[in-house]
Enzyme design. Structure first.
Site, PDB file in Angstrom:
ATOM      1  N   ASN A  77       0.731   0.292   5.855  1.00 11.87           N
ATOM      2  CA  ASN A  77       1.432  -0.386   4.763  1.00 11.87           C
ATOM      3  C   ASN A  77       2.321  -1.454   5.377  1.00 11.87           C
ATOM      4  OD1 ASN A  77       4.300   0.473   2.706  1.00 11.87           O
ATOM      5  ND2 ASN A  77       2.806  -1.125   2.377  1.00 11.87           N
ATOM      6  N   GLY A  78       2.156  -2.689   4.891  1.00 13.38           N
ATOM      7  CA  GLY A  78       2.966  -3.789   5.432  1.00 13.38           C
ATOM      8  C   GLY A  78       2.099  -4.989   5.709  1.00 13.38           C
ATOM      9  N   CYS A 133       0.818  -1.194   0.000  1.00 12.26           N
ATOM     10  CA  CYS A 133       0.000   0.000   0.000  1.00 12.26           C
ATOM     11  C   CYS A 133       0.853   1.245   0.000  1.00 12.26           C
ATOM     12  CB  CYS A 133      -0.843   0.048   1.276  1.00 12.26           C
ATOM     13  SG  CYS A 133      -1.741  -1.458   1.617  1.00 12.26           S
ATOM     14  N   GLY A 154      -0.656   0.825  -4.955  1.00 11.91           N
ATOM     15  CA  GLY A 154      -1.947   0.176  -4.751  1.00 11.91           C
ATOM     16  C   GLY A 154      -3.000   0.784  -5.635  1.00 11.91           C
ATOM     17  N   TYR A 159      11.964  -3.260  -7.610  1.00 11.40           N
ATOM     18  CA  TYR A 159      10.759  -3.172  -8.421  1.00 11.40           C
ATOM     19  C   TYR A 159       9.717  -2.194  -7.901  1.00 11.40           C
ATOM     20  CZ  TYR A 159       6.076  -4.505 -10.077  1.00 11.40           C
ATOM     21  OH  TYR A 159       4.803  -4.485 -10.580  1.00 11.40           O
TER      22      TYR A 159
END
Ligand code: AMP
Length: 486
Positions: free
Chosen positions: A109-110, A9, A35, A250
């Site tokens: 996020n995670g 995210c 996201g 990436y």
């Protein structure tokens, strides 16, 4: 409870700006790559929360009118990508509650590795969950009393979380940023027009002309409020640093700076290193856009082989195009990238991509190149083979579907129908980024997981939940049968 969906995210927060919602909108727009499934913003004017969330890309979820209706000087926002099974609007973040401590919103996020354990514990003590995302656990922990009758649940709640989290928490009057002690996911602090901003990546600051101030440190809880900043270290004991190396490979945008290192430059250096490790006689270096662009440039610069953008990307491919009939056999392969055939006809081509996961993408690209008449196709991958799944928030399949976990280099080359195939070494990748190896999480390459995770324990908990659940009436009948109804 179904298995927790993995999700990566983007998060963004503002403190002290009259146009907090608008800034958050632009911040999320810059973080869209993290996201694309849902987006949401919560604002506070010091007393009340206004929330808007929806499925889709940021500009699909918000229009000008909606943004203007979100009034306040504090805001947090979230963009979410998730795996199947959790793609519903009630799972969109930020999540909010109104509890005895006031209003609280969370954007995460995670991936928490102890989510199932914590959820079972909380549910058995009466917590009612509204979503299937692990981030909701944070809200429940925050809403609970602290240990030994203390009112301080913030540090206590954070210390109970295991795994990867870059968190934004908003109360009616404060913005709180917290990062796990290993620092798996990025989180940065900036300033704009005297206001504070926090974001997953620095590219969000560039768009709104914010100045980058610093990283939120691993283990740090940073409270931003009227009187200024208050920073605490929630984990004074030493914890291993474990920044996700795949953010460099990436995931992050090339114009972002992660821990002092620009992502594009790191990728160019990975490409250079790849050319040093695995040279090949060829006429042309071409990237698989966009993910292979920077590394292919590096490969070309180092090898002296000319660089060409032979694949042309269609930028307007959404998630929901009409699935074509048999009329267009290889629609999914061709719709995103088309090849300028005459560039490669009769040539020896080096094609560079950032990673091979299942191998589907790469196989399709090699096939397209061969069909167009390329004489030789040499595949170069700017990271090592992916051997293990990620349990900290990157969506990789389980081992059974990871190409490199199940096949030798030559088997993969054969499957791709490539003339040669080589990957960047682990040492080469780390060297290209320019930071000490022991500061990274390399688990997807070497299986060394910085925070243990036991999938069998999760399975056991799910099973227990399925088999030992007593509905209201079942429980009553059981009590009645045992003569203890009242
Ligand atoms: P695959 O077809 O599974 O080998 O996909 C590899 C391609 O997907 C590479 O070109 C990457 O750029 C991209 N990729 C790698 N990891 C992910 C991920 N977690 N989610 C989406 N795309 C990815």
């Amino acid at each position: 409870m179904q298995a927790y969906p993995k999700h990566y995210c983007g998060v963004f927060g503002v403190f002290g700006h009259p146009k907090a919602a608008e800034l958050t909108y632009y911040g999320l727009f810059a973080l869209q790559h993290r996201g694309q499934e849902s987006a949401g913003i919560v604002v506070s004017d010091g007393n009340r929360f206004d929330v808007h969330k929806g499925m889709g890309l940021v500009p699909q979820v918000f229009d000008a009118q909606r943004l203007q209706s979100l009034k306040g000087h504090l805001a947090i926002g979230h963009t979410r990508y998730s795996t199947t099974g959790s793609s519903q609007v009630h799972n969109a973040q930020p999540l909010t509650v109104d509890c005895a401590r006031g209003k609280i919103a969370v954007a995460h996020n995670g991936n928490l590795t102890n989510a199932a354990v914590l959820r079972e514990e909380l549910e058995s003590a009466g917590s009612i969950f509204q979503t299937t995302v692990d981030s909701e656990i944070v809200l429940h922990l925050l809403a609970q009393p602290g240990p030994n009758g203390s009112a301080n649940s913030l540090v206590h709640a954070i210390r109970r979380l295991e795994g990867a989290y870059s968190l934004l928490i908003m109360t009616e009057r404060e913005l709180i940023a917290a990062r796990d002690p290993h620092g798996f996911r990025p989180l940065v602090l900036g300033r704009v027009d005297g206001a504070w901003v926090v974001a997953s990546e620095t590219c969000a600051f560039d768009l709104i002309h914010a100045h980058y101030e610093r990283e939120i440190q691993p283990g740090e809880i940073l409270i931003i409020r009227e009187g200024g900043l208050l920073s605490l270290q929630a984990f004074p004991e030493h914890r291993r640093r474990a920044f996700c190396v795949f953010e460099y490979v990436y995931f992050a945008r090339p114009d972002s700076v992660l821990e002092g290192r620009n992502v594009h430059l790191a990728r160019v250096e990975m490409g250079r290193q790849l050319a040093r490790e695995h040279p090949v006689a060829a006429d042309l270096v071409i990237p698989v856009p966009d993910s292979g662009n920077s590394a292919a440039l590096g490969y070309a610069l180092e090898s002296g082989i000319p660089f060409e953008m032979a694949f042309v990307r269609n930028h307007y491919v959404g998630r929901s195009f009409l699935q074509p009939s048999q009329l267009i056999r290889d629609f999914n392969v061709r719709v995103k990238l088309n090849l300028i055939g005459e560039l490669v006809r009769g040539k020896r081509v080096v094609v560079v991509d950032d990673s091979i996961v299942r191998g589907t993408t790469c196989k399709a690209r090699v096939n397209t190149l061969k069909e167009a008449g390329a004489k030789e196709v040499h595949v170069r991958v700017s990271c090592p083979p992916h051997m293990f799944p990620c349990v900290y928030g990157i969506d990789f399949p389980d081992r059974s579907k990871l190409m490199a976990a199940n096949h030798s280099l030559d088997e993969i080359r054969h499957y791709l129908k490539a003339d040669s195939l080589q990957y960047l070494s682990l040492e080469g990748m780390v060297k290209a980024i320019g930071r000490a190896r022991d500061t990274f999480c390399l688990a997807c390459y070497n299986g060394d997981y910085p925070v243990p995770y036991d999938p069998s324990l999760d399975k056991e908990i799910m099973e227990r939940r399925r088999t030992q659940r007593h509905s209201l009436v079942e429980a009553l009948l059981q009590d009645q049968a045992q003569g203890r109804l009242l």
